[in-house]
Design a protein around this motif. Structure first.
Motif, PDB file in Angstrom:
ATOM      1  N   ASP A 186      49.962  48.052  31.276  1.00  8.59           N
ATOM      2  CA  ASP A 186      50.321  47.111  32.338  1.00  8.59           C
ATOM      3  C   ASP A 186      49.232  46.055  32.491  1.00  8.59           C
ATOM      4  O   ASP A 186      48.080  46.260  32.090  1.00  8.59           O
ATOM      5  CB  ASP A 186      50.506  47.844  33.666  1.00  8.59           C
ATOM      6  CG  ASP A 186      51.813  48.618  33.723  1.00  8.59           C
ATOM      7  OD1 ASP A 186      52.711  48.333  32.905  1.00  8.59           O
ATOM      8  OD2 ASP A 186      51.938  49.514  34.581  1.00  8.59           O
ATOM      9  N   GLN A 187      49.595  44.937  33.108  1.00 11.10           N
ATOM     10  CA  GLN A 187      48.627  43.909  33.461  1.00 11.10           C
ATOM     11  C   GLN A 187      47.970  44.300  34.783  1.00 11.10           C
ATOM     12  O   GLN A 187      48.650  44.494  35.796  1.00 11.10           O
ATOM     13  CB  GLN A 187      49.314  42.551  33.613  1.00 11.10           C
ATOM     14  CG  GLN A 187      48.396  41.434  34.091  1.00 11.10           C
ATOM     15  CD  GLN A 187      47.330  41.059  33.070  1.00 11.10           C
ATOM     16  OE1 GLN A 187      47.647  40.796  31.919  1.00 11.10           O
ATOM     17  NE2 GLN A 187      46.074  41.029  33.500  1.00 11.10           N
ATOM     18  N   PHE A 188      46.645  44.426  34.795  1.00 16.31           N
ATOM     19  CA  PHE A 188      45.915  44.796  36.012  1.00 16.31           C
ATOM     20  C   PHE A 188      45.515  43.542  36.779  1.00 16.31           C
ATOM     21  O   PHE A 188      45.441  42.439  36.215  1.00 16.31           O
ATOM     22  CB  PHE A 188      44.680  45.612  35.647  1.00 16.31           C
ATOM     23  CG  PHE A 188      44.974  47.056  35.327  1.00 16.31           C
ATOM     24  CD1 PHE A 188      44.301  48.078  35.982  1.00 16.31           C
ATOM     25  CD2 PHE A 188      45.919  47.403  34.376  1.00 16.31           C
ATOM     26  CE1 PHE A 188      44.569  49.417  35.690  1.00 16.31           C
ATOM     27  CE2 PHE A 188      46.197  48.731  34.075  1.00 16.31           C
ATOM     28  CZ  PHE A 188      45.522  49.737  34.735  1.00 16.31           C
ATOM     29  N   ASN A 189      45.244  43.710  38.061  1.00 17.91           N
ATOM     30  CA  ASN A 189      44.839  42.582  38.895  1.00 17.91           C
ATOM     31  C   ASN A 189      43.564  41.946  38.346  1.00 17.91           C
ATOM     32  O   ASN A 189      42.585  42.644  38.056  1.00 17.91           O
ATOM     33  CB  ASN A 189      44.593  43.042  40.340  1.00 17.91           C
ATOM     34  CG  ASN A 189      45.827  43.673  40.954  1.00 17.91           C
ATOM     35  OD1 ASN A 189      46.950  43.333  40.592  1.00 17.91           O
ATOM     36  ND2 ASN A 189      45.624  44.602  41.877  1.00 17.91           N
ATOM     37  N   ASP A 190      43.555  40.611  38.220  1.00 20.98           N
ATOM     38  CA  ASP A 190      42.437  39.943  37.554  1.00 20.98           C
ATOM     39  C   ASP A 190      41.142  39.956  38.357  1.00 20.98           C
ATOM     40  O   ASP A 190      40.085  39.606  37.825  1.00 20.98           O
ATOM     41  CB  ASP A 190      42.799  38.509  37.164  1.00 20.98           C
ATOM     42  CG  ASP A 190      43.197  37.649  38.356  1.00 20.98           C
ATOM     43  OD1 ASP A 190      43.037  38.113  39.509  1.00 20.98           O
ATOM     44  OD2 ASP A 190      43.676  36.525  38.141  1.00 20.98           O
ATOM     45  N   ASP A 191      41.195  40.354  39.618  1.00 19.23           N
ATOM     46  CA  ASP A 191      39.957  40.454  40.394  1.00 19.23           C
ATOM     47  C   ASP A 191      39.372  41.861  40.330  1.00 19.23           C
ATOM     48  O   ASP A 191      38.386  42.166  40.992  1.00 19.23           O
ATOM     49  CB  ASP A 191      40.187  40.045  41.850  1.00 19.23           C
ATOM     50  CG  ASP A 191      41.151  40.973  42.579  1.00 19.23           C
ATOM     51  OD1 ASP A 191      41.931  41.676  41.882  1.00 19.23           O
ATOM     52  OD2 ASP A 191      41.136  40.999  43.817  1.00 19.23           O
ATOM     53  N   GLN A 192      39.997  42.747  39.504  1.00 17.62           N
ATOM     54  CA  GLN A 192      39.516  44.122  39.410  1.00 17.62           C
ATOM     55  C   GLN A 192      39.065  44.488  37.994  1.00 17.62           C
ATOM     56  O   GLN A 192      38.949  45.666  37.655  1.00 17.62           O
ATOM     57  CB  GLN A 192      40.602  45.069  39.913  1.00 17.62           C
ATOM     58  CG  GLN A 192      40.811  44.935  41.417  1.00 17.62           C
ATOM     59  CD  GLN A 192      42.171  45.413  41.864  1.00 17.62           C
ATOM     60  OE1 GLN A 192      42.691  46.396  41.357  1.00 17.62           O
ATOM     61  NE2 GLN A 192      42.761  44.708  42.813  1.00 17.62           N
ATOM     62  N   TYR A 193      38.839  43.492  37.156  1.00 10.79           N
ATOM     63  CA  TYR A 193      38.176  43.686  35.860  1.00 10.79           C
ATOM     64  C   TYR A 193      37.377  42.423  35.574  1.00 10.79           C
ATOM     65  O   TYR A 193      37.814  41.317  35.893  1.00 10.79           O
ATOM     66  CB  TYR A 193      39.179  43.988  34.742  1.00 10.79           C
ATOM     67  CG  TYR A 193      40.152  42.875  34.421  1.00 10.79           C
ATOM     68  CD1 TYR A 193      39.858  41.914  33.445  1.00 10.79           C
ATOM     69  CD2 TYR A 193      41.375  42.779  35.071  1.00 10.79           C
ATOM     70  CE1 TYR A 193      40.751  40.897  33.140  1.00 10.79           C
ATOM     71  CE2 TYR A 193      42.273  41.775  34.771  1.00 10.79           C
ATOM     72  CZ  TYR A 193      41.965  40.837  33.806  1.00 10.79           C
ATOM     73  OH  TYR A 193      42.854  39.831  33.509  1.00 10.79           O
ATOM     74  N   CYS A 194      36.207  42.595  35.007  1.00 10.75           N
ATOM     75  CA  CYS A 194      35.340  41.439  34.810  1.00 10.75           C
ATOM     76  C   CYS A 194      34.218  41.798  33.841  1.00 10.75           C
ATOM     77  O   CYS A 194      34.196  42.880  33.259  1.00 10.75           O
ATOM     78  CB  CYS A 194      34.759  40.965  36.135  1.00 10.75           C
ATOM     79  SG  CYS A 194      33.659  42.176  36.933  1.00 10.75           S
ATOM     80  N   HIS A 195      33.262  40.864  33.680  1.00 12.38           N
ATOM     81  CA  HIS A 195      32.097  41.140  32.850  1.00 12.38           C
ATOM     82  C   HIS A 195      30.811  40.851  33.630  1.00 12.38           C
ATOM     83  O   HIS A 195      30.831  40.235  34.690  1.00 12.38           O
ATOM     84  CB  HIS A 195      32.142  40.347  31.534  1.00 12.38           C
ATOM     85  CG  HIS A 195      32.131  38.853  31.709  1.00 12.38           C
ATOM     86  ND1 HIS A 195      32.995  38.009  31.041  1.00 12.38           N
ATOM     87  CD2 HIS A 195      31.363  38.044  32.462  1.00 12.38           C
ATOM     88  CE1 HIS A 195      32.742  36.760  31.372  1.00 12.38           C
ATOM     89  NE2 HIS A 195      31.750  36.766  32.222  1.00 12.38           N
TER      90      HIS A 195
END
Length: 322
Positions: free
Chosen positions: A203-212
């Motif tokens: 699934d596509q996860f919320n973009d504010d909950q994965y980062c670098h």
């Protein structure tokens, strides 16, 4: 190995043991090394070439090891084993079209939110993530405090009093078949990785909950290539951190004084129903249950994620095995 002679002979329904898997890995390595040496011996050698025993700076052993890793990853992909990352929403049924031809064993792990420091567009933020790309040297990262005159806060990227976490980034690139060369920039590579990682069946996860991390961002802005990272010794130190967790028979405190403790399982309320030999349904009932609050972490994560999402959504890692 030939098409008619498997490395380890097993029949339908037989248990594949750890010893079997180790033997397969050993024989694959031996075969690749033998074929690579045969090919290398057949090459006309160039006199006085300092790197005549190397390809892209790698000797026979290093090349064999790299090829073996890629072959083993393909073997895993064809072995009837699947690793899926899904976002389960309260009251909705998720259908997994695994196409394995039989009802697989299904194991579920809740993906815990954990505190990280994200760096993007020249801004450093304190966040709660499910996936995080960083360098192994970043064990603690400072983040500006909130409010004027606030001191900088230090965030533990690795959990305290616990074994180190992190899957090598290079291994995930191979697993998700992300193409790259030594001239590919880390910035472009990360973009293509997230596209591949969040592609169906994940699934596509919320973009504010994965980062670098800040280290990762600096390398991206400098347009460092894969070759540069390898030469500096940083390539193998880039890791992908996640925290899938499962606790069985977790004893909770009674809701009412005098009642016996409850036995909970994690992930909470996850139900599995095989629909046929190629489809399996997964869903969860009720509110998502989270670990007991420690130092206000759960409260802060709930505030960051959003109350409705935090209570009515469950992110899980599912393992399917024939």
């Amino acid at each position: 190995m030939t098409e008619t002679e498997p490395y380890v002979q097993r029949g339908p329904g037989d248990l594949v043991t750890a010893e079997d898997w180790n033997e397969v890995q050993r024989k694959i390595f031996e075969d690749i090394r033998k074929e690579a040496k045969k090919a290398a011996d057949g090459v006309v050698r160039v006199p006085n070439a300092d790197d005549s025993d190397h390809i892209e700076g790698k000797d026979l052993n290093a090349l064999t090891e790299e090829i073996t890793k890629r072959v083993l990853d393909q073997v895993r992909g064809r072995s009837g084993y699947q690793q899926l990352f899904k976002v389960l929403k309260q009251g909705e049924i998720t259908v997994l079209e695994h196409k394995l031809g039989t009802a697989p064993l299904v194991d579920a792990y809740k993906l815990e939110y954990f505190r990280v420091v994200c760096r993007e567009d020249d801004e450093t933020t304190d966040a709660y993530a499910t996936f995080f790309l960083h360098h192994t040297s970043e064990r603690k990262i400072r983040v500006p405090g909130s409010g004027s005159g606030s001191s900088r806060d230090s965030v533990d990227i690795q959990p305290k009093d616990f074994p180190e976490l992190g899957v090598p980034f290079a291994e995930l690139l191979a697993r998700y078949k992300v193409p790259y060369t030594d001239t590919t920039s880390l910035d472009d590579l990360e973009t293509e990785f997230w596209k591949a990682f969040f592609r169906d069946p994940n699934d596509q996860f919320n973009d504010d909950q994965y980062c670098h991390s800040p280290w990762f961002e600096r390398c991206c802005k400098e347009q460092q290539s894969v070759r540069q990272l390898k030469e500096k010794g940083d390539w193998d130190d880039i890791v992908f951190q996640m925290r899938p967790r499962k606790v069985l028979n977790y004893t909770d405190l009674p809701l009412v004084t005098g009642e016996p403790p409850r036995a909970l399982t994690r992930p909470a309320n996850v139900l599995v129903q095989h629909l046929d030999n190629n489809r399996t349904a997964v869903w969860f009932e009720g509110d998502a249950l989270h670990d007991p609050d420690e130092d206000g972490v759960e409260f802060k994560a709930r505030e960051y994620i959003g109350v409705d999402t935090f209570d009515q959504e469950l992110k899980v890692m599912l393992l399917l095995k024939v």
